[in-house]
Scaffold this active site. Structure first.
Site, PDB file in Angstrom:
ATOM      1  N   ASP A  26      16.231  69.584  11.742  1.00  0.00           N
ATOM      2  CA  ASP A  26      15.984  71.020  11.201  1.00  0.00           C
ATOM      3  C   ASP A  26      17.349  71.316  10.504  1.00  0.00           C
ATOM      4  O   ASP A  26      18.635  71.033  11.089  1.00  0.00           O
ATOM      5  CB  ASP A  26      15.886  72.061  12.606  1.00  0.00           C
ATOM      6  CG  ASP A  26      15.288  73.374  12.279  1.00  0.00           C
ATOM      7  OD1 ASP A  26      15.113  73.617  10.976  1.00  0.00           O
ATOM      8  OD2 ASP A  26      15.301  74.231  13.110  1.00  0.00           O
ATOM      9  N   GLY A  27      17.252  72.689   9.554  1.00  0.00           N
ATOM     10  CA  GLY A  27      18.596  72.952   9.229  1.00  0.00           C
ATOM     11  C   GLY A  27      19.120  72.836   7.831  1.00  0.00           C
ATOM     12  O   GLY A  27      20.147  73.168   7.296  1.00  0.00           O
ATOM     13  N   ASN A  74       4.292  73.845   7.951  1.00  0.00           N
ATOM     14  CA  ASN A  74       4.972  73.676   6.595  1.00  0.00           C
ATOM     15  C   ASN A  74       4.320  73.942   5.424  1.00  0.00           C
ATOM     16  O   ASN A  74       4.889  74.444   4.407  1.00  0.00           O
ATOM     17  CB  ASN A  74       5.854  72.353   6.379  1.00  0.00           C
ATOM     18  CG  ASN A  74       7.087  72.343   7.329  1.00  0.00           C
ATOM     19  OD1 ASN A  74       7.298  71.324   7.743  1.00  0.00           O
ATOM     20  ND2 ASN A  74       7.495  73.514   7.883  1.00  0.00           N
ATOM     21  N   ARG A 200      13.341  74.919  20.510  1.00  0.00           N
ATOM     22  CA  ARG A 200      11.997  74.799  20.551  1.00  0.00           C
ATOM     23  C   ARG A 200      11.475  73.650  20.004  1.00  0.00           C
ATOM     24  O   ARG A 200      12.191  72.868  19.559  1.00  0.00           O
ATOM     25  CB  ARG A 200      11.700  75.754  19.325  1.00  0.00           C
ATOM     26  CG  ARG A 200      11.970  77.277  19.473  1.00  0.00           C
ATOM     27  CD  ARG A 200      10.948  77.850  18.358  1.00  0.00           C
ATOM     28  NE  ARG A 200      11.509  77.758  16.817  1.00  0.00           N
ATOM     29  CZ  ARG A 200      12.591  78.274  16.486  1.00  0.00           C
ATOM     30  NH1 ARG A 200      13.094  79.510  17.030  1.00  0.00           N
ATOM     31  NH2 ARG A 200      13.204  77.954  15.289  1.00  0.00           N
TER      32      ARG A 200
HETATM   33  C1  FPP Z   1      13.533  71.438   8.343  1.00  0.00           C
HETATM   34  O1  FPP Z   1      14.645  72.263   7.676  1.00  0.00           O
HETATM   35  C2  FPP Z   1      13.146  70.283   7.407  1.00  0.00           C
HETATM   36  C3  FPP Z   1      12.149  69.771   6.973  1.00  0.00           C
HETATM   37  C4  FPP Z   1      10.989  70.904   7.196  1.00  0.00           C
HETATM   38  C5  FPP Z   1      11.876  68.803   5.982  1.00  0.00           C
HETATM   39  C6  FPP Z   1      12.592  67.444   6.379  1.00  0.00           C
HETATM   40  C7  FPP Z   1      12.764  66.718   5.232  1.00  0.00           C
HETATM   41  C8  FPP Z   1      13.943  65.852   4.939  1.00  0.00           C
HETATM   42  C9  FPP Z   1      14.894  65.614   5.859  1.00  0.00           C
HETATM   43  C10 FPP Z   1      14.009  65.287   3.578  1.00  0.00           C
HETATM   44  C11 FPP Z   1      13.038  64.256   2.998  1.00  0.00           C
HETATM   45  C12 FPP Z   1      12.436  63.372   4.096  1.00  0.00           C
HETATM   46  C13 FPP Z   1      12.292  62.095   4.088  1.00  0.00           C
HETATM   47  C14 FPP Z   1      11.513  61.089   5.312  1.00  0.00           C
HETATM   48  C15 FPP Z   1      12.843  61.271   2.845  1.00  0.00           C
HETATM   49  P1  FPP Z   1      14.359  73.681   7.206  1.00  0.00           P
HETATM   50  O2  FPP Z   1      13.989  73.709   5.817  1.00  0.00           O
HETATM   51  O3  FPP Z   1      13.235  74.267   8.183  1.00  0.00           O
HETATM   52  O4  FPP Z   1      15.688  74.197   7.602  1.00  0.00           O
HETATM   53  P2  FPP Z   1      15.975  75.900   7.755  1.00  0.00           P
HETATM   54  O5  FPP Z   1      15.562  76.118   9.159  1.00  0.00           O
HETATM   55  O6  FPP Z   1      17.577  75.902   8.017  1.00  0.00           O
HETATM   56  O7  FPP Z   1      15.565  76.721   6.789  1.00  0.00           O
END
Ligand code: FPP
Length: 252
Positions: A26-27, A74, A200
């Site tokens: 996350d983040g 998502n 969470r």
């Molecule tokens: C949550 O951060 C992250 C995700 C929903 C996506 C995770 C994807 C990756 C790390 C990149 C690609 C993955 C692979 C396996 C190559 P957020 O967007 O919710 O962050 P925020 O809460 O700060 O908005």
């Protein structure tokens, strides 16, 4: 998952290095916003942390790594962000497949893979097939994954077996449910890491995390590299896992 954790598994689970690490990455968005960058840049940097986590697992001898890469929730994100994430996934499959072969790591997916774009599905299927015989480690990507969906999917399969007469309802117990989850042969995670400080579970591995140790750090996922992984491993090594037993008879 899940080969359920029970007190009988305690001896193995008491090892100072977790056998299975699961991560809520996350983040990414906050990392980008802090730098005045588009959210996708955060996901791109997050993909580098994914590579780093895979390498760290290898270095520490962690056998299974499950990454929450895209949840069922998502799909409500802006289409451009979803497209960007799917492109990152395809790029990862193309550019990092050789790493899986070099270190004999098997790729698996948990989740409703049928929801993903066709090109992503075919890339995943190709790499999963090409790595299915490897036994040194497993990289498990949770994609279009939801813990409640996983349990609902398991219950549906069980109900069908009961309806057809293949299963006696009186014999449905915890192990029946566990055997119908997405990856029933994978041991439950020993350690669940969540970055960016949120307390969470976000619908992640609801069944499988019952006895896992949790490690939450304020570090944002794109900044979660070797040093942060080491801190999580150190914290895990200091935990006393009890599996419902009392302190004086602690199993570790
Ligand atoms: C949550 O951060 C992250 C995700 C929903 C996506 C995770 C994807 C990756 C790390 C990149 C690609 C993955 C692979 C396996 C190559 P957020 O967007 O919710 O962050 P925020 O809460 O700060 O908005």
């Amino acid at each position: 998952m899940s080969k359920q954790t029970t007190a009988q598994d305690a001896e193995g689970a008491c090892a100072k290095v977790p056998r299975h690490v699961a991560i809520i990455m996350d983040g990414n968005g906050r990392w980008a916003r802090k730098r005045g960058l588009p959210r996708l840049k955060g996901h791109e940097e997050g993909a580098s942390s994914v590579r780093c986590a895979i390498q760290c697992c290898r270095n520490y001898g962690v056998e299974y790594l499950t990454l929450y890469a895209f949840s069922v929730e998502n799909w409500v994100r802006p289409p451009s962000e979803i497209r960007g994430l799917m492109q990152l996934l395809r790029r990862f499959l193309k550019e990092d497949e050789h790493e899986l072969h070099e270190h004999e790591v098997r790729l698996r997916v948990i989740g409703r893979m049928q929801d993903l774009p066709r090109l992503v599905q075919s890339g995943l299927n190709r790499v999963m097939k090409a790595t299915e015989h490897y036994t040194k480690g497993q990289l498990i990507l949770a994609l279009s994954y939801g813990g409640r969906s996983e349990i609902a999917d398991a219950v549906r399969q069980i109900a069908e077996k009961v309806k057809s007469g293949a299963l006696d309802p009186a014999r449905v117990d915890e192990s029946t449910v566990a055997e119908h989850l997405y990856a029933p042969d994978v041991p439950d995670p020993d350690l669940m890491i969540r970055t960016s400080g949120e307390m969470r579970l976000s619908n992640f591995l609801l069944w499988e995390l019952s006895y896992s140790e949790f490690y939450v750090t304020d570090v944002l996922w794109p900044d979660f590299r070797e040093e942060q992984f080491a801190a999580a491993m150190d914290a895990y090594a200091r935990r006393q896992r009890r599996f419902g037993d009392v302190g004086s008879k602690a199993v570790c």
